[in-house]
Enzyme design. Structure first.
Site, short mmCIF file in Angstrom:
data_model
loop_
_atom_site.label_atom_id
_atom_site.label_comp_id
_atom_site.label_asym_id
_atom_site.label_seq_id
_atom_site.Cartn_x
_atom_site.Cartn_y
_atom_site.Cartn_z
N ASP A 118 -3.50 -3.30 -1.43
CA ASP A 118 -2.61 -2.71 -0.32
C ASP A 118 -2.77 -1.11 -0.56
O ASP A 118 -1.99 -0.29 -1.73
CB ASP A 118 -1.16 -2.74 0.31
CG ASP A 118 -0.94 -1.99 1.19
OD1 ASP A 118 -1.67 -1.94 1.92
OD2 ASP A 118 0.25 -2.22 1.47
N HIS A 157 1.45 9.83 5.76
CA HIS A 157 1.51 9.25 5.51
C HIS A 157 2.71 9.27 4.17
O HIS A 157 3.30 10.05 3.04
CB HIS A 157 1.41 7.97 5.17
CG HIS A 157 2.18 6.59 4.35
ND1 HIS A 157 3.66 6.67 5.71
CD2 HIS A 157 2.31 6.19 3.82
CE1 HIS A 157 4.21 5.72 4.41
NE2 HIS A 157 3.60 5.04 3.48
N GLU A 181 5.08 -1.62 8.36
CA GLU A 181 4.02 -0.23 8.01
C GLU A 181 2.83 -0.96 9.17
O GLU A 181 2.09 -1.52 9.07
CB GLU A 181 3.75 -0.49 6.79
CG GLU A 181 4.92 0.34 5.89
CD GLU A 181 4.85 -0.07 4.30
OE1 GLU A 181 3.23 -0.19 3.70
OE2 GLU A 181 5.00 1.00 3.69
N GLU A 195 -0.66 -0.70 9.70
CA GLU A 195 -2.34 -0.73 8.49
C GLU A 195 -3.55 -1.28 9.19
O GLU A 195 -3.18 -2.21 9.74
CB GLU A 195 -1.84 -1.20 7.26
CG GLU A 195 -1.16 -0.59 6.25
CD GLU A 195 -0.43 -1.03 5.40
OE1 GLU A 195 -1.84 -1.09 4.41
OE2 GLU A 195 0.47 -0.68 4.26
N ASP A 219 2.16 -4.53 7.20
CA ASP A 219 2.77 -4.52 5.31
C ASP A 219 4.43 -4.60 5.13
O ASP A 219 5.42 -2.99 5.35
CB ASP A 219 2.27 -3.40 4.78
CG ASP A 219 2.89 -2.96 2.96
OD1 ASP A 219 2.98 -4.64 2.80
OD2 ASP A 219 2.69 -2.14 2.73
N ARG A 241 12.84 -1.70 2.39
CA ARG A 241 13.00 0.05 1.87
C ARG A 241 14.00 0.09 0.65
O ARG A 241 14.04 0.18 -0.51
CB ARG A 241 13.50 1.00 2.72
CG ARG A 241 11.93 1.15 3.92
CD ARG A 241 10.42 1.24 3.13
NE ARG A 241 9.80 1.69 4.15
CZ ARG A 241 8.18 1.40 4.09
NH1 ARG A 241 8.15 1.44 3.14
NH2 ARG A 241 7.63 1.68 5.04
N GLN A 277 12.45 -1.43 -2.48
CA GLN A 277 11.83 -1.31 -3.26
C GLN A 277 12.00 0.58 -4.07
O GLN A 277 12.03 0.64 -4.38
CB GLN A 277 10.61 -0.85 -2.11
CG GLN A 277 9.43 0.07 -2.28
CD GLN A 277 8.56 0.29 -1.00
OE1 GLN A 277 8.94 0.48 -0.25
NE2 GLN A 277 7.33 1.10 -0.93
N LYS A 311 8.51 -5.72 -1.34
CA LYS A 311 6.49 -5.92 -0.37
C LYS A 311 6.57 -7.51 -0.36
O LYS A 311 5.52 -8.18 1.02
CB LYS A 311 5.58 -5.45 -1.08
CG LYS A 311 6.39 -3.90 -0.66
CD LYS A 311 5.64 -3.08 0.11
CE LYS A 311 5.04 -1.56 0.16
NZ LYS A 311 5.00 -0.75 1.44
N THR A 364 3.72 -10.26 5.02
CA THR A 364 2.42 -9.49 5.65
C THR A 364 2.17 -10.46 6.40
O THR A 364 1.10 -11.32 6.93
CB THR A 364 1.82 -9.18 4.54
OG1 THR A 364 1.90 -8.76 2.73
CG2 THR A 364 0.60 -8.01 4.99
N GLU A 417 8.84 7.03 7.75
CA GLU A 417 9.28 7.90 7.76
C GLU A 417 9.34 8.76 9.31
O GLU A 417 9.82 9.44 9.95
CB GLU A 417 7.19 7.76 8.09
CG GLU A 417 6.54 8.99 7.33
CD GLU A 417 5.36 8.55 7.68
OE1 GLU A 417 4.55 7.89 7.36
OE2 GLU A 417 4.09 9.83 8.17
#
Ligand code: MN
Length: 439
Positions: A139, A146, A211, A213, A245, A249, A252, A265, A269, A386
């Site tokens: 990844d 971002h 996320e 992607e 993904d 948080r 993480q 993570k 996925t 975000e």
């Protein structure tokens, strides 16, 4: 005389009526791969989508309509995943695509249509399976918007770390927990620090995020020790898909220093069921994103004039959310963001060149994801971290619900598509996942 090379890149009507809707997303120009079962087709097999139908490649290989194509391709059509097709010579795969274009084109004769008809199943009646078993999952972190937005949350004065504009940043992810769209996502438990401070504890994540992607599936790889140059990198891409993904948080942020993402993570996925061949994206290739004045040029091994000229892809990605309350009320999913793949700081070819620059060998079916795709605007942020500026500004949904993190029952829906005047829309389909309560 039909120019099939041109046809492979642009336009053309099919005798499959549903393929000819210019906004349908699955015209003759797309022909994405999948793995599916349907009715008597009980064993998983590769297929390609045309309009609202799937062509059974295993059946096609057996029927003789693919006669003359390379043995490696015909054999790969009987596998349970696309991995074997991904290992085939690009020229052999191009020949398969050209053959399928012939067979599905409006000019195909009645005998051909008859032979093809029995090999088609409605998408709506098919079960779509995980298309690829990626040997490896990498990844990246290729969206500068971002990286800047996330960096600003933690380091307001120096949001971008000094290496960002030189190094395509990435990490090695977990391949075993990749699941296909529609698979429920179990809320992970993990070690995190309580918001109030104090000692860490193991418990269900309280800040689950998505996320958006794009994933690049590798075709033929490189030998260990032999880098792939930017100029030839596209030849190693089989096709692309949507990737979610999922990220916890709280887990993480407690675990990531000093070695980077791990259990925050690796619990899941999601990937979309369709793999859109790179050939289908040819009309949507655009120049690499313009670098801000004062930014360094890419180092030589990341710089190639052709790649700068047309290495990026003009592809829109959108994220929608459907909560339990919205579902129960019959509401439509609410769009959270829209961004474009073309805005990434690095092109797909640069990601591959960098990945292999140390001699690391990529393998057929390897999944290289771009990292969260965000744009310069507030409504182009590709994850909740975000969008909500670190959770401080919750998203307010049309029904008044608020989200700074995903709740149980929330469904995240990713979509991707290419549009250009004079060309039919090319869709990547959807990548969906609903959050299940922690075990
Ligand atoms: Mn990511």
């Amino acid at each position: 005389m039909i120019d099939w090379e041109e046809m492979a890149a642009r336009g053309g009507a099919s005798w499959v009526e549903s393929a000819n809707d210019p906004d349908g997303g699955f015209p003759l120009d797309n022909l994405p791969y999948c793995v599916f079962t349907c009715g008597d087709r009980r064993h998983p097999r590769p297929g390609i989508r045309i309009g609202s139908l799937i062509l059974d490649l295993a059946g096609a290989s057996r029927s003789g309509i693919l006669e003359g194509l390379d043995h490696s391709v015909l054999a790969a059509c009987h596998a349970h995943t696309l991995n074997k097709l991904m290992a085939c010579e690009p020229a052999m795969l191009a020949a398969l695509r050209t053959r399928l274009l012939h067979l599905l084109h409006a000019r195909a004769d009645q005998a051909t249509r008859g032979a093809m008809g029995v090999l088609l199943s409605p998408v709506a009646e098919s079960t779509l399976l995980k298309p690829v078993d990626p040997p490896n999952f990498t990844d990246f972190y290729a969206s500068i918007d971002h990286a800047t937005n996330v960096g600003r949350i933690f380091r307001p004065d120096t949001p971008l770390l000094p290496n960002y504009k030189f190094v395509p940043i990435g990490y090695h992810g977990r391949a075993s927990s990749i699941v296909v769209s529609g698979t429920e996502i179990r809320r992970p438990s993990g070690q995190a620090k309580p918001a109030s401070g104090g000692v860490p504890a193991l418990g269900p994540s309280r800040s689950l995020d998505y996320e958006v992607e794009i994933g690049l599936y590798m075709g033929q790889g490189n030998a260990l020790g032999v880098p792939i140059g930017v100029a030839s990198a596209d030849e190693h891409i089989f096709g692309i898909s949507l990737v979610n993904d999922w990220s916890a948080r709280d887990i993480q942020s407690w675990e990531y220093q000093p070695l980077g993402p791990f259990l925050g993570k690796s619990f899941a996925t999601s990937v979309s069921p369709w793999v859109v061949p790179l050939a289908a994206l040819k009309p949507f290739r655009v120049p690499a994103a313009l670098r801000a004045s004062g930014d360094p040029d890419p180092l030589d091994y990341l710089w190639n004039p052709d790649d700068q000229h047309s290495g990026a892809i003009d592809l829109v990605v959108e994220v929608r959310l459907l909560t339990s309350a919205m579902r129960n009320a019959g509401a439509e999913p609410h769009r959270l963001s829209r961004a474009n793949l073309r805005d990434l700081y690095w092109t797909p070819a640069q990601l591959i060149a960098h990945h292999t620059s140390n001699g690391c060998n990529l393998m057929p079916g390897d999944l290289l994801a771009t990292g969260t795709i965000s744009g310069p605007h507030q409504d182009s942020a590709g994850c909740l971290l975000e969008l909500t500026v670190g959770g401080g500004k919750p998203v307010v949904l049309p029904n008044g619900e608020r989200r700074s993190a995903l709740e149980d029952g929330d469904e995240v829906i990713l979509q991707g598509y290419c549009r250009r005047d004079g060309y039919p829309k090319i869709s990547l389909g959807e990548c969906r996942g609903t959050v299940d309560p922690a075990r």
